[in-house]
Scaffold this motif. Sequence first.
Motif, mmCIF file in Angstrom:
data_model
loop_
_atom_site.group_PDB
_atom_site.id
_atom_site.type_symbol
_atom_site.label_atom_id
_atom_site.label_comp_id
_atom_site.label_asym_id
_atom_site.label_seq_id
_atom_site.Cartn_x
_atom_site.Cartn_y
_atom_site.Cartn_z
ATOM 1 N N ALA A 1 0.716 -1.515 0.315
ATOM 2 C CA ALA A 1 0.095 -0.184 -0.131
ATOM 3 C C ALA A 1 0.946 1.810 -0.146
ATOM 4 O O ALA A 1 1.966 0.726 0.701
ATOM 5 N N ALA A 2 0.548 2.186 -0.510
ATOM 6 C CA ALA A 2 1.165 3.179 -1.034
ATOM 7 C C ALA A 2 0.840 4.722 -1.267
ATOM 8 O O ALA A 2 0.008 4.604 -1.956
ATOM 9 N N SER A 3 0.840 5.257 0.031
ATOM 10 C CA SER A 3 -0.317 6.861 0.396
ATOM 11 C C SER A 3 0.421 7.785 -1.166
ATOM 12 O O SER A 3 -0.996 8.638 -1.713
ATOM 13 N N ASP A 4 1.509 7.577 -1.808
ATOM 14 C CA ASP A 4 1.833 8.014 -2.769
ATOM 15 C C ASP A 4 1.747 6.965 -4.339
ATOM 16 O O ASP A 4 2.657 6.425 -4.261
ATOM 17 N N PRO A 5 0.457 6.288 -5.085
ATOM 18 C CA PRO A 5 0.770 5.288 -6.142
ATOM 19 C C PRO A 5 2.329 5.480 -7.011
ATOM 20 O O PRO A 5 2.584 4.257 -7.312
ATOM 21 N N GLN A 6 3.041 7.088 -7.381
ATOM 22 C CA GLN A 6 3.827 6.928 -8.068
ATOM 23 C C GLN A 6 5.253 6.344 -7.392
ATOM 24 O O GLN A 6 5.865 6.070 -8.584
ATOM 25 N N ARG A 7 5.115 6.185 -5.986
ATOM 26 C CA ARG A 7 6.312 5.276 -5.497
ATOM 27 C C ARG A 7 6.066 4.429 -4.911
ATOM 28 O O ARG A 7 6.881 3.784 -3.916
ATOM 29 N N ALA A 8 4.949 3.372 -5.467
ATOM 30 C CA ALA A 8 4.585 1.980 -4.623
ATOM 31 C C ALA A 8 5.636 1.182 -4.725
ATOM 32 O O ALA A 8 5.734 0.302 -4.121
ATOM 33 N N GLU A 9 6.235 1.647 -5.629
ATOM 34 C CA GLU A 9 7.212 0.518 -5.950
ATOM 35 C C GLU A 9 8.446 0.261 -5.362
ATOM 36 O O GLU A 9 9.280 -0.808 -5.061
ATOM 37 N N LEU A 10 8.393 1.061 -3.638
ATOM 38 C CA LEU A 10 9.594 1.475 -3.826
ATOM 39 C C LEU A 10 8.893 0.004 -1.868
ATOM 40 O O LEU A 10 10.017 -0.326 -1.575
ATOM 41 N N ARG B 1 16.803 3.807 -7.229
ATOM 42 C CA ARG B 1 14.725 4.344 -7.809
ATOM 43 C C ARG B 1 14.518 5.476 -6.793
ATOM 44 O O ARG B 1 13.710 5.957 -6.584
ATOM 45 N N ALA B 2 15.152 5.387 -5.250
ATOM 46 C CA ALA B 2 14.108 5.961 -4.583
ATOM 47 C C ALA B 2 14.548 7.283 -4.397
ATOM 48 O O ALA B 2 13.418 8.559 -5.054
ATOM 49 N N ARG B 3 15.786 7.355 -4.897
ATOM 50 C CA ARG B 3 16.442 9.149 -4.949
ATOM 51 C C ARG B 3 15.426 9.662 -6.062
ATOM 52 O O ARG B 3 15.611 10.929 -6.772
ATOM 53 N N GLY B 4 15.155 8.935 -7.847
ATOM 54 C CA GLY B 4 15.342 9.390 -8.326
ATOM 55 C C GLY B 4 13.544 9.472 -9.032
ATOM 56 O O GLY B 4 12.578 10.212 -9.218
ATOM 57 N N LEU B 5 12.858 9.204 -7.156
ATOM 58 C CA LEU B 5 11.770 9.176 -7.027
ATOM 59 C C LEU B 5 11.260 10.120 -6.027
ATOM 60 O O LEU B 5 10.224 10.852 -5.693
ATOM 61 N N GLY B 6 11.891 10.936 -6.196
ATOM 62 C CA GLY B 6 12.622 12.230 -4.990
ATOM 63 C C GLY B 6 12.490 11.879 -3.834
ATOM 64 O O GLY B 6 12.136 12.889 -2.607
ATOM 65 N N VAL B 7 12.390 10.782 -2.999
ATOM 66 C CA VAL B 7 13.011 10.580 -1.529
ATOM 67 C C VAL B 7 14.174 10.189 -1.398
ATOM 68 O O VAL B 7 15.093 9.870 -2.265
ATOM 69 N N HIS B 8 15.014 11.117 -0.105
ATOM 70 C CA HIS B 8 16.184 11.095 0.406
ATOM 71 C C HIS B 8 16.457 11.007 1.692
ATOM 72 O O HIS B 8 17.842 10.174 2.308
ATOM 73 N N GLY B 9 15.170 9.907 2.453
ATOM 74 C CA GLY B 9 15.682 9.654 3.734
ATOM 75 C C GLY B 9 14.136 8.221 3.737
ATOM 76 O O GLY B 9 12.802 8.310 3.588
ATOM 77 N N VAL B 10 14.030 7.666 4.710
ATOM 78 C CA VAL B 10 13.241 5.917 5.046
ATOM 79 C C VAL B 10 13.904 5.882 6.364
ATOM 80 O O VAL B 10 15.188 5.897 6.370
ATOM 81 N N ILE B 11 12.069 5.495 7.604
ATOM 82 C CA ILE B 11 12.203 4.710 7.938
ATOM 83 C C ILE B 11 10.969 3.711 7.506
ATOM 84 O O ILE B 11 10.763 3.926 7.662
ATOM 85 N N SER B 12 11.582 2.291 7.968
ATOM 86 C CA SER B 12 11.022 1.101 8.017
ATOM 87 C C SER B 12 10.876 0.813 9.552
ATOM 88 O O SER B 12 12.340 -0.041 10.124
ATOM 89 N N ALA B 13 10.041 -0.037 9.899
ATOM 90 C CA ALA B 13 9.831 -0.407 10.969
ATOM 91 C C ALA B 13 9.267 -1.522 10.825
ATOM 92 O O ALA B 13 8.170 -1.438 10.248
ATOM 93 N N PRO B 14 9.105 -3.371 11.701
ATOM 94 C CA PRO B 14 8.498 -4.134 11.507
ATOM 95 C C PRO B 14 7.291 -3.848 12.207
ATOM 96 O O PRO B 14 7.207 -3.049 13.263
ATOM 97 N N VAL B 15 6.255 -4.544 10.956
ATOM 98 C CA VAL B 15 4.545 -5.243 12.103
ATOM 99 C C VAL B 15 4.439 -6.363 12.126
ATOM 100 O O VAL B 15 3.883 -6.618 11.436
ATOM 101 N N ASP B 16 3.888 -6.495 13.425
ATOM 102 C CA ASP B 16 3.738 -8.240 13.581
ATOM 103 C C ASP B 16 2.049 -7.798 13.504
ATOM 104 O O ASP B 16 1.927 -7.503 14.289
ATOM 105 N N VAL B 17 1.071 -9.111 12.701
ATOM 106 C CA VAL B 17 0.215 -8.498 12.263
ATOM 107 C C VAL B 17 -0.492 -9.980 12.929
ATOM 108 O O VAL B 17 -1.160 -9.939 14.321
ATOM 109 N N ASP B 18 -0.295 -11.036 12.379
ATOM 110 C CA ASP B 18 -0.689 -12.535 13.385
ATOM 111 C C ASP B 18 0.690 -14.005 12.697
ATOM 112 O O ASP B 18 1.000 -13.610 12.326
ATOM 113 N N GLU B 19 -0.349 -14.929 13.138
ATOM 114 C CA GLU B 19 0.852 -15.687 12.759
ATOM 115 C C GLU B 19 1.073 -16.153 11.291
ATOM 116 O O GLU B 19 2.381 -16.499 11.436
ATOM 117 N N GLN B 20 0.394 -15.119 10.180
ATOM 118 C CA GLN B 20 0.123 -15.726 9.186
ATOM 119 C C GLN B 20 1.376 -14.331 8.364
ATOM 120 O O GLN B 20 1.866 -14.435 7.544
#
Length: 242
Positions: free
Chosen positions: A66-75, A113-132
Motif C-alpha cells: 500500500a502506498a500513499s503516493d501510487p507513483q512511489r508504490a514500487e519502493l 530508484r528512491a532518489r529518482g522518485l524524490g525520496v532521500h530519507g527512510v524509516i522502516s519499522a517491522p509490524v507483527d500482524v498475526d501468525e501468517q
Amino acid sequence: MRDPVTDPLGVLETAALLRELTAGLIAVADFDEALARLVRIARDAVPGVDCCGFTALRAGEPAGVAASDPQRAELDDLRHGPDTPAMAAIRRREMITADDLAGETRWPAWAERARGLGVHGVISAPVDVDEQVIGAINLYAASAAALTPRHQLTAMLLAEHAGLLLAAVRDRERRAAQADQLDTAALADGVVGQAVGVIMTQRGCPAPEALDVLRSAASSLDIPLREVAERLVLTVSRPRDN
C-alpha cells in the motif's frame, strides 16, 4: 534541559495520530482497505513525512503493498527485488533508518530508484500482524536529514499500534469469510433455500438479508433454523380456504 515546547508537541502529535488511526481502522473488515487507510493517515499526520508505504508478507511470501503516493508504490513492492529497507526491517525484526540515501550502500539499487522518485530519507519499522502476516511500515522524506529521532519513536509506536489494529481487521475478515461459508451451506439446504426465497419475494430483499431475517426468527423463537424454514414453507404452501 529539555525544550518544554518541542517535546510535548511530539507527544501530542503522536497521540493524535494513534487516535486517528484507531478511528479509521476500527470498523474496517478488508485488509487491503485497512492498509490503504493506514498509509494515508500516517502521511497526513506525521510532519516531515512526504509519503508512507506498507510492505506485507503472508506465510513468507509477498502479499501486496500500500502506498500513499501510487507513483512511489514500487519502493514498497518486493517484486522489484528483496534488498529494501522494508525487507531488512522484517528480516531483522528491528527498525531500519537511512537519513540520507545519497551515500546509501545497503540497498544500492533501491536507493537509486528512491532518489529518482524524490525520496532521500527512510524509516522502516517491522509490524507483527498475526501468525501468517507480517510487514513493515515505511516513512519517506523528500529531503535528507528530515527524519529525526522523534520520527523514529513515532514510527515505533505507529508500528505497534498498527499491528494490533491490522490483527483485528484480519480477524474480522476471517469471521466474515466463515459467515459467508455458513450462508452458502445454509442456502444449500433445500428447505432453508425455499424459505429464503419466500422472504425475498415477500420483502423484495436480497438473499443475505432474507437469511438474516430467518436467523433472527430462529433466535427469537429459540428453535433451529431449519425448523423455522420448514414452518414458513409449510405455511405458504398450505392451500387457503375460499
